[in-house]
Design an enzyme around this catalytic site. Structure first.
Site, PDB file in Angstrom:
ATOM      1  N   LYS A  81      57.188  55.990 -70.347  1.00 31.55           N
ATOM      2  CA  LYS A  81      57.899  55.154 -69.380  1.00 31.55           C
ATOM      3  C   LYS A  81      59.278  55.761 -69.168  1.00 31.55           C
ATOM      4  CE  LYS A  81      59.235  50.275 -68.656  1.00 31.55           C
ATOM      5  NZ  LYS A  81      59.243  48.912 -69.228  1.00 31.55           N
ATOM      6  N   SER A 156      57.330  45.177 -66.322  1.00 27.73           N
ATOM      7  CA  SER A 156      57.969  46.327 -65.727  1.00 27.73           C
ATOM      8  C   SER A 156      57.288  47.663 -66.028  1.00 27.73           C
ATOM      9  CB  SER A 156      59.422  46.415 -66.196  1.00 27.73           C
ATOM     10  OG  SER A 156      59.479  46.699 -67.576  1.00 27.73           O
ATOM     11  N   SER A 180      56.658  42.903 -70.448  1.00 19.94           N
ATOM     12  CA  SER A 180      56.561  44.126 -69.643  1.00 19.94           C
ATOM     13  C   SER A 180      55.526  45.148 -70.099  1.00 19.94           C
ATOM     14  CB  SER A 180      57.928  44.808 -69.567  1.00 19.94           C
ATOM     15  OG  SER A 180      58.748  44.134 -68.646  1.00 19.94           O
TER      16      SER A 180
END
Lengths: 489, 95
Positions: A81, A156, A180
């Site tokens: 990420k 997210s 997330s």
């Protein structure tokens, strides 16, 4: 397994195949890089591809394997990420503010996975500063859900989830402040785990809400997550909230039996707002746990309904403080031709941050401003304790809690962007585990109207091994996690 | 809870953010809606409840006050918008 279907191999399968030299890490890495190049235009799940680095790392892995010195994840490709600092590689955190930021160092999660032999394919798209539940707040544009590209992947960690679901990578790292990892895992039909607060180092992970943020693995199966977590977890003296506790062998723990396991269903997660299709899928998943020998009973978490309100004080308050560092002076975006220092601060921040980030900074600034601290931050921290006590009481009679990860399947792009509160409610079932610091996992439980549904499991402090074991048993009895979105086979 | 445009401007100034005049009303409404939502917390009496700073109630760990690493200034300043002679440059502050 032939070269054409390497992307259907699990992390465990890749580790075995590489060790037995049925294929090389270079071949595996090229296969995934090729899929990314061909297919990611449909998803926008990856913001930076590090092809050269990946191939160098893959060849190094092949050399180690040839010399008989493989490390636990030797030669297995993965995505990070874009919230994790990666030395020499842009680390933008989904924001214009950091679009020009090439990190001078690696996050602990990154260096640990690298030390375990993993190969970095690139960086995954995400909501700006991890603030979002749909991946629509990214400066790099929305990510699309591979099961229906008109829908969101969740957020997210939406880029990580979409890329794993589309088999553009065998696994990815994610972070979870209010859901997330778990909510996008549910919406994309993969497995994701948020560890206990303090289990995985936050060093080099760009801070959003420091008392809630945790990094964790995202992959097709619980077994694959166990392989990643084993490498990611552990004490780090550079993170003052890292817990100094031994790391169990999560892979070995997968074989624990489910027989006699006590599963609690919090009635608050099955009430108003739960989509009927999701409820049905969750019910049949719970029936599978029963068939495996689990005892299922209803429990109650009386204060859990206050999770989202408390979270939208704690998280923005901590964010407003953490994001004060972006001032256009030492790194990141700086506005053109500032008149004076004040203008430099205000315009750099106003031009560098997107709408949702600014909204949260403003809420947080208000909640922490003189005269409001007791009414907001202190009150929210008190409610956090009540929520944690609810969980501890439930864990006196059950071993894990189960319920829907998200009350609805993936929603349409644009559907919730006009109403922040409706977006925040996407995380109504996931936020409590962050507030209480507990480990929680989401795994594929079935489909409703062609869209994946996730089952969430929440465990006691540091009980990641049990959560992964239960999910592994479930995944041996079901094949939901092996379904591949049409067009990405 | 209803925030006025003036209140939003004041909060924005504290946060070093600017809000265009024509966006103030809309933003005030959004923030007010969030604060209304957050006000659900008031339904619970929390008097006597110790605020939770850490899930396991662990205090911050301290390390010995010893030098453990040295800063490579050139490397860390490579990402700065403007530097000169090892210093960060900003607009003139003192005339």
């Amino acid at each position: 397994m032939t070269g054409e279907s390497l992307h259907l191999e699990s992390v465990a399968g890749l580790v075995r195949g590489l060790a037995e030299r049925r294929f090389s890490s270079e071949a595996v890495t090229r296969h995934f890089l090729d899929r990314i190049a061909r297919l990611d235009a449909r998803l926008n799940s990856i913001v930076t591809v590090t092809a050269e680095t990946a191939l160098d790392q893959a060849r190094e892995a092949d050399g180690r394997i040839a010399r008989g010195q493989p490390r636990p994840l030797e030669g297995v490709p993965l995505l990070h990420k874009d919230i994790f600092c990666t030395q020499g590689v842009r680390t933008a955190c989904g924001s214009r503010m950091l679009d020009n930021f090439v990190s001078p160092y690696d996050a602990t999660v990154v260096s640990r996975l690298r030390a375990a032999g993993a190969v970095m394919l690139g960086k995954a798209n995400m909501d700006e500063f991890a603030m979002g539940s749909s991946n629509e707040t990214s400066f790099y544009g929305p990510v699309r859900n591979p099961w229906d590209t008109e829908r969101v992947p969740g957020g997210s960690s939406g880029g990580s989830a979409a890329a794993v679901a589309a088999r553009l990578t065998p696994a990815a790292t994610g972070t979870d402040t209010g859901g997330s990892i778990r909510q996008p895992a549910a919406l994309c039909g993969i497995t994701g785990l948020k560890p206990t607060y303090g289990r995985v180092s936050r060093w080099g992970m760009i801070a959003f809400a420091s008392s809630l943020d945790q990094a964790g693995p995202m992959a097709v199966s619980a077994e694959d997550c166990a392989h990643l977590l084993r490498a990611m977890a552990g004490f780090d003296e550079r993170d003052s909230t890292s817990m100094n506790r031994p790391v169990p062998d999560y892979v070995a723990a997968l074989e624990a039996p489910v027989d006699g396991l006590r599963v609690g269903l919090p009635r608050e997660w099955f009430g108003e707002g739960l989509d009927a299709g999701v409820a049905e899928v969750v019910e049949s998943a719970v029936a599978v746990l029963r068939e495996l020998g689990a005892e299922v009973r209803e429990v109650s978490l009386p204060h859990v309904g206050l999770s989202v309100p408390a979270y939208y004080v704690v998280a923005p308050a901590e964010a407003s403080s953490n994001l004060a560092r972006y001032d256009g002076v030492r790194f990141g975006y700086r506005c053109k031709d500032p008149r004076d220092l004040h203008d430099l601060y205000v315009r750099s921040r106003s031009e560098g941050f997107g709408a949702e980030v600014k909204r949260r900074i403003l809420i947080g600034t208000y909640a922490l401003s003189a005269g409001y601290y007791d009414a907001y931050y202190r009150k929210a921290q008190q409610i956090r304790r009540l929520i944690r006590e609810d969980f501890l009481r439930a864990f006196e009679t059950v071993d894990v809690l189960a319920g829907p990860t998200s009350p609805t399947p993936a929603f349409r792009i644009g559907e919730r962007t006009r109403d922040p509160v409706s977006m925040y409610l996407s995380d109504v079932n996931t936020i409590a585990a962050n507030l209480a610091g507990l480990p929680a996992l989401s795994m594929p439980a079935g489909f409703t109207a062609g869209l994946p549904v996730g089952l969430q499991l929440v465990g006691r402090d540091f009980d990641e091994g049990r959560l992964l074991g239960v999910a592994h048993r479930f995944q041996q009895a079901t094949d939901w996690h092996r379904r591949v979105p049409p067009g990405f086979e | 809870m209803s925030l006025s445009d003036e209140q939003v401007s004041a909060i924005a100034e504290l946060a070093r953010l600017s809000v265009p005049r024509d966006a103030l009303r809309g933003l005030a409404q959004e923030l007010s809606a969030i604060l209304d939502f957050v006000a659900q917390m008031n339904a619970v009496d929390t008097s006597g409840v110790e605020p939770m700073a850490h899930p396991q109630d662990v205090p911050q760990r301290l390390r010995p006050d010893e030098v453990t690493e040295t800063i490579d200034r050139a490397r860390y300043q490579a990402v700065a918008p403007a530097v000169s002679h090892g210093l960060y440059l900003v607009p003139r502050v003192i005339e």
